[in-house]
Design an enzyme around this catalytic site. Structure first.
Site, PDB file in Angstrom:
ATOM      1  N   LYS A  19       0.863  -1.205   0.000  1.00 52.76           N
ATOM      2  CA  LYS A  19       0.000   0.000   0.000  1.00 52.76           C
ATOM      3  C   LYS A  19       0.888   1.240   0.000  1.00 52.76           C
ATOM      4  O   LYS A  19       0.681   2.161  -0.785  1.00 52.76           O
ATOM      5  CB  LYS A  19      -0.866   0.004   1.250  1.00 52.76           C
ATOM      6  CG  LYS A  19      -1.523   1.347   1.556  1.00 52.76           C
ATOM      7  CD  LYS A  19      -2.436   1.330   2.754  1.00 52.76           C
ATOM      8  CE  LYS A  19      -1.757   1.561   4.053  1.00 52.76           C
ATOM      9  NZ  LYS A  19      -1.447   2.966   4.368  1.00 52.76           N
ATOM     10  N   ASN A  20       1.891   1.248   0.853  1.00 52.69           N
ATOM     11  CA  ASN A  20       2.679   2.473   1.043  1.00 52.69           C
ATOM     12  C   ASN A  20       3.699   2.721  -0.060  1.00 52.69           C
ATOM     13  O   ASN A  20       4.304   3.787  -0.103  1.00 52.69           O
ATOM     14  CB  ASN A  20       3.337   2.463   2.429  1.00 52.69           C
ATOM     15  CG  ASN A  20       2.283   2.626   3.524  1.00 52.69           C
ATOM     16  OD1 ASN A  20       1.126   2.930   3.242  1.00 52.69           O
ATOM     17  ND2 ASN A  20       2.674   2.384   4.758  1.00 52.69           N
ATOM     18  N   CYS A 114      -4.798  12.629  13.085  1.00 52.13           N
ATOM     19  CA  CYS A 114      -5.544  11.369  12.997  1.00 52.13           C
ATOM     20  C   CYS A 114      -5.377  10.671  14.340  1.00 52.13           C
ATOM     21  O   CYS A 114      -4.756  11.191  15.257  1.00 52.13           O
ATOM     22  CB  CYS A 114      -5.026  10.497  11.859  1.00 52.13           C
ATOM     23  SG  CYS A 114      -3.450   9.748  12.229  1.00 52.13           S
ATOM     24  N   ARG A 119       0.310  14.456  12.803  1.00 53.05           N
ATOM     25  CA  ARG A 119       0.646  14.344  11.373  1.00 53.05           C
ATOM     26  C   ARG A 119       0.924  15.710  10.732  1.00 53.05           C
ATOM     27  O   ARG A 119       0.280  16.104   9.771  1.00 53.05           O
ATOM     28  CB  ARG A 119      -0.464  13.603  10.612  1.00 53.05           C
ATOM     29  CG  ARG A 119      -0.931  12.313  11.214  1.00 53.05           C
ATOM     30  CD  ARG A 119       0.130  11.246  11.375  1.00 53.05           C
ATOM     31  NE  ARG A 119       0.603  10.660  10.151  1.00 53.05           N
ATOM     32  CZ  ARG A 119       0.049   9.611   9.552  1.00 53.05           C
ATOM     33  NH1 ARG A 119      -1.020   9.079  10.047  1.00 53.05           N
ATOM     34  NH2 ARG A 119       0.556   9.129   8.436  1.00 53.05           N
ATOM     35  N   ASP A 302       4.780   0.509  12.049  1.00 51.70           N
ATOM     36  CA  ASP A 302       3.536  -0.106  11.550  1.00 51.70           C
ATOM     37  C   ASP A 302       3.380  -1.550  11.996  1.00 51.70           C
ATOM     38  O   ASP A 302       2.344  -2.161  11.740  1.00 51.70           O
ATOM     39  CB  ASP A 302       3.479  -0.045  10.014  1.00 51.70           C
ATOM     40  CG  ASP A 302       3.284   1.382   9.547  1.00 51.70           C
ATOM     41  OD1 ASP A 302       3.405   1.627   8.339  1.00 51.70           O
ATOM     42  OD2 ASP A 302       3.038   2.261  10.390  1.00 51.70           O
ATOM     43  N   ARG A 394      -8.648  -0.568   4.689  1.00 46.51           N
ATOM     44  CA  ARG A 394      -7.808   0.460   4.057  1.00 46.51           C
ATOM     45  C   ARG A 394      -6.474  -0.140   3.643  1.00 46.51           C
ATOM     46  O   ARG A 394      -5.876   0.287   2.656  1.00 46.51           O
ATOM     47  CB  ARG A 394      -7.527   1.598   5.051  1.00 46.51           C
ATOM     48  CG  ARG A 394      -8.709   2.422   5.416  1.00 46.51           C
ATOM     49  CD  ARG A 394      -8.300   3.627   6.193  1.00 46.51           C
ATOM     50  NE  ARG A 394      -7.220   4.337   5.505  1.00 46.51           N
ATOM     51  CZ  ARG A 394      -6.632   5.429   5.986  1.00 46.51           C
ATOM     52  NH1 ARG A 394      -7.013   5.920   7.150  1.00 46.51           N
ATOM     53  NH2 ARG A 394      -5.670   6.025   5.334  1.00 46.51           N
TER      54      ARG A 394
HETATM   55  C1  EPZ Z   1       4.314   6.854   6.238  1.00 44.37           C
HETATM   56  O1  EPZ Z   1       3.559   7.907   6.818  1.00 44.37           O
HETATM   57  C2  EPZ Z   1       3.385   5.662   6.192  1.00 44.37           C
HETATM   58  N1  EPZ Z   1       2.220   5.978   5.355  1.00 44.37           N
HETATM   59  C3  EPZ Z   1       2.930   5.297   7.609  1.00 44.37           C
HETATM   60  O2  EPZ Z   1       2.115   4.132   7.512  1.00 44.37           O
HETATM   61  C4  EPZ Z   1       4.159   4.978   8.446  1.00 44.37           C
HETATM   62  O3  EPZ Z   1       3.755   4.695   9.769  1.00 44.37           O
HETATM   63  C5  EPZ Z   1       5.099   6.190   8.435  1.00 44.37           C
HETATM   64  O4  EPZ Z   1       5.445   6.514   7.066  1.00 44.37           O
HETATM   65  C6  EPZ Z   1       6.383   5.940   9.208  1.00 44.37           C
HETATM   66  O5  EPZ Z   1       7.046   4.851   8.654  1.00 44.37           O
HETATM   67  C7  EPZ Z   1       2.355   5.937   4.007  1.00 44.37           C
HETATM   68  O6  EPZ Z   1       3.417   5.656   3.481  1.00 44.37           O
HETATM   69  C8  EPZ Z   1       1.129   6.240   3.206  1.00 44.37           C
HETATM   70  P1  EPZ Z   1       6.416  10.269   8.314  1.00 44.37           P
HETATM   71  P2  EPZ Z   1       4.150   9.421   6.812  1.00 44.37           P
HETATM   72  O7  EPZ Z   1       6.271  11.521   7.541  1.00 44.37           O
HETATM   73  O8  EPZ Z   1       4.888   9.667   5.561  1.00 44.37           O
HETATM   74  C9  EPZ Z   1       6.524  13.427  11.814  1.00 44.37           C
HETATM   75  C10 EPZ Z   1       0.161   2.858   7.754  1.00 44.37           C
HETATM   76  O9  EPZ Z   1      -0.388   2.320   8.730  1.00 44.37           O
HETATM   77  N2  EPZ Z   1       6.477  14.432  10.737  1.00 44.37           N
HETATM   78  O10 EPZ Z   1       7.658   9.448   8.147  1.00 44.37           O
HETATM   79  O11 EPZ Z   1       3.051  10.337   7.185  1.00 44.37           O
HETATM   80  C11 EPZ Z   1       5.176  12.697  11.928  1.00 44.37           C
HETATM   81  O12 EPZ Z   1       4.288  13.438  12.743  1.00 44.37           O
HETATM   82  C12 EPZ Z   1       0.728   4.255   7.881  1.00 44.37           C
HETATM   83  O13 EPZ Z   1       0.306   2.311   6.616  1.00 44.37           O
HETATM   84  C13 EPZ Z   1       6.673  15.774  11.067  1.00 44.37           C
HETATM   85  O14 EPZ Z   1       6.873  16.118  12.232  1.00 44.37           O
HETATM   86  O15 EPZ Z   1       5.179   9.303   8.026  1.00 44.37           O
HETATM   87  C14 EPZ Z   1       5.549  11.374  12.541  1.00 44.37           C
HETATM   88  O16 EPZ Z   1       5.614  11.550  13.945  1.00 44.37           O
HETATM   89  C15 EPZ Z   1       0.522   4.827   9.275  1.00 44.37           C
HETATM   90  N3  EPZ Z   1       6.618  16.705  10.083  1.00 44.37           N
HETATM   91  C16 EPZ Z   1       6.959  11.116  11.987  1.00 44.37           C
HETATM   92  O17 EPZ Z   1       7.437  12.367  11.479  1.00 44.37           O
HETATM   93  C17 EPZ Z   1       6.396  16.363   8.771  1.00 44.37           C
HETATM   94  O18 EPZ Z   1       6.381  17.260   7.904  1.00 44.37           O
HETATM   95  C18 EPZ Z   1       6.993  10.121  10.859  1.00 44.37           C
HETATM   96  O19 EPZ Z   1       6.156  10.619   9.848  1.00 44.37           O
HETATM   97  C19 EPZ Z   1       6.203  15.000   8.460  1.00 44.37           C
HETATM   98  C20 EPZ Z   1       6.260  14.047   9.449  1.00 44.37           C
END
Ligand code: EPZ
Length: 418
Positions: A19-20, A114, A119, A302, A394
């Site tokens: 998915k990701n 969420c 996020r 995850d 999802r």
């Molecule tokens: C991706 O989300 C995945 N989703 C998530 O999977 C996964 O948990 C996550 O990466 C971490 O591996 C998809 O790929 C669609 P991040 P993403 O930006 O890109 C903070 C699932 O269940 N952050 O690496 O949103 C954020 O708040 C989902 O499939 C900032 O602070 O994750 C989080 O604490 C859940 N500022 C951390 O970084 C930003 O601008 C990691 O977020 C962006 C992120």
């Protein structure tokens, strides 16, 4: 969903596409007027949402086979990703980079928080601003403009997966060189880079901390097979372990699962890895461990809920620390209602085992939490009733069928109380 526990899972299961990986790669179709043909795309709600969003932007999207999708952004008819869609799927926010690169403007709703956390998207914005785009926030939307993006040097405060992907897609046709430092290294980032290179982009270093991109004039169409889902793989490995079963995963991406294999082996689970897959069997007793979720190649957040379910069965006290999201322990309370003994202290959960799990009515709060509760249900004495399973659909394709084929007793019932 009603889960009747007690049966050890046995047999062979094959994974769906990731998915990701699929979601950002679908957004990359915006970068060219030529067709992007994808294979091994999982049939999931999130993929459907991505198709709706891309359709609204003017992309012609259609299934050309059971798991094959063709996308063609011959012309872009809108520059707006509406709140209604982005709020249901945060991954939509990565349309910002490609939309801006292709058309010079984009109006994308900010995702909003969420269940698992706030996020924020500050790292996305900082990165895209560094490529010369003017960006402002108005009425909950990010509004970005750029005549022509120019390469820049970007340091990510934290290795955000989405920010790395958004910036990468904005930079591929920017003028000059872009460096993304402290970039995310996840396999899903690497798969996106592979597709962009097939489309004519010049990218090196994906999978490392520094991704270098040399801007090119324009991109062309491509064909690509999406990688298999490593999070589904880890979920199935835990399913075998928690039920005392013996399961083969025929197409497991072993190279992307090193941390998961290492931690499961540390609990005593037997994991045999060979060229084309994994075999997972559970020992007589499980050993408690310390677990920290980390950016790739560390243990994936995850799979934290799934491991928590398993560790309720370990002989002793395990410690789980969630370092990625600020509120990703909601499944713990639900597990406790099934008899687990879990103490939370901030972003650390102390799991004492083994505890006798017994079925209870429990509620899914997010995609991966729902999987953790199903796994607990598979190990519980009596039936578990899991509600709000739309979270599950999802991110897991045909999960009931896959688990039932391994011997699980699972059924979906209409929740007429709704
Ligand atoms: C991706 O989300 C995945 N989703 C998530 O999977 C996964 O948990 C996550 O990466 C971490 O591996 C998809 O790929 C669609 P991040 P993403 O930006 O890109 C903070 C699932 O269940 N952050 O690496 O949103 C954020 O708040 C989902 O499939 C900032 O602070 O994750 C989080 O604490 C859940 N500022 C951390 O970084 C930003 O601008 C990691 O977020 C962006 C992120």
């Amino acid at each position: 969903m009603i889960i009747h526990g007690g049966a050890p899972l046995r047999g062979t299961v094959s994974l769906s596409g990731s998915k990701n990986a699929a979601l950002p790669i679908m957004m990359a179709s915006l970068l060219t007027a030529e067709p992007l043909t994808l294979r091994n795309v999982p049939r999931l709600r999130d993929v459907k949402t991505a198709m709706e969003l891309l359709g609204q932007l003017g992309v012609a999207v259609r299934w050309t086979g059971e798991h094959d999708v063709e996308l063609c952004a011959a012309k872009i008819s809108s520059h707006e990703a509406p709140y209604e869609l982005v709020k249901t799927m945060r991954a939509s926010f990565v349309v910002l980079g490609p939309l801006l690169a292709r058309t010079g403007r984009a109006r994308v709703s900010t995702p909003g928080g969420c269940a698992i956390g706030a996020r924020p998207v500050n790292l996305h914005i900082t990165g895209i601003r560094a490529l010369g785009s003017k960006i402002q926030f108005r009425h909950g939307y990010v509004e970005a403009h750029a005549e022509k993006l120019t390469g820049g040097r970007i340091w990510l405060d934290s290795p955000s997966v989405g920010a790395t992907q958004n910036i990468m897609m904005a930079a591929v046709t920017a003028r000059g060189r872009t460096l993304i430092e402290n970039a995310a290294r996840e396999p899903e980032v690497q798969d996106l880079a592979r597709v962009l290179v097939k489309m004519g982009a010049q990218i090196s270093g994906s999978g490392s901390h520094v991704i270098e991109i040399e801007g090119v004039e324009k991109l062309h169409g491509a064909e690509h097979e999406i990688i298999c889902d490593r999070i589904e793989a880890g979920s199935m490995m835990v399913a075998a372990a928690i039920t005392g079963g013996d399961v083969k995963i025929s197409n497991a991406p072993v190279a992307d699962l090193e941390a998961v294999i290492a931690k499961l082996r540390e609990t005593g689970v037997r994991v045999e890895a060979n060229g084309h897959g994994l075999r997972v069997a559970r020992p007589a007793t499980l050993v408690p461990i310390e677990l920290r979720t980390l950016p790739y190649p560390g243990f994936p957040t995850d799979l934290q809920a799934q491991m928590m379910a398993l560790l309720t069965q370990a002989d002793g006290t395990s410690v789980i620390t969630e370092t990625i999201f600020e509120n990703r322990f909601m499944h713990a309370q639900e597990l406790a209602r099934m008899g687990a003994d879990i103490l939370m202290k901030g972003n650390t959960a102390i799991v004492r085992g083994p505890s006798e799990l017994c079925g209870a009515p429990v509620m899914a709060t997010d995609l991966r939490a729902s999987m953790g509760l199903i796994l607990a249900g598979l190990a519980a004495e009596t039936a578990t009733e899991l509600s709000r399973i739309y979270h599950l659909d999802r991110g897991y394709e045909a999960l009931d069928a896959k688990l039932t084929a391994l011997g699980a007793q699972i059924e979906r019932v209409k929740d007429d109380s709704l």
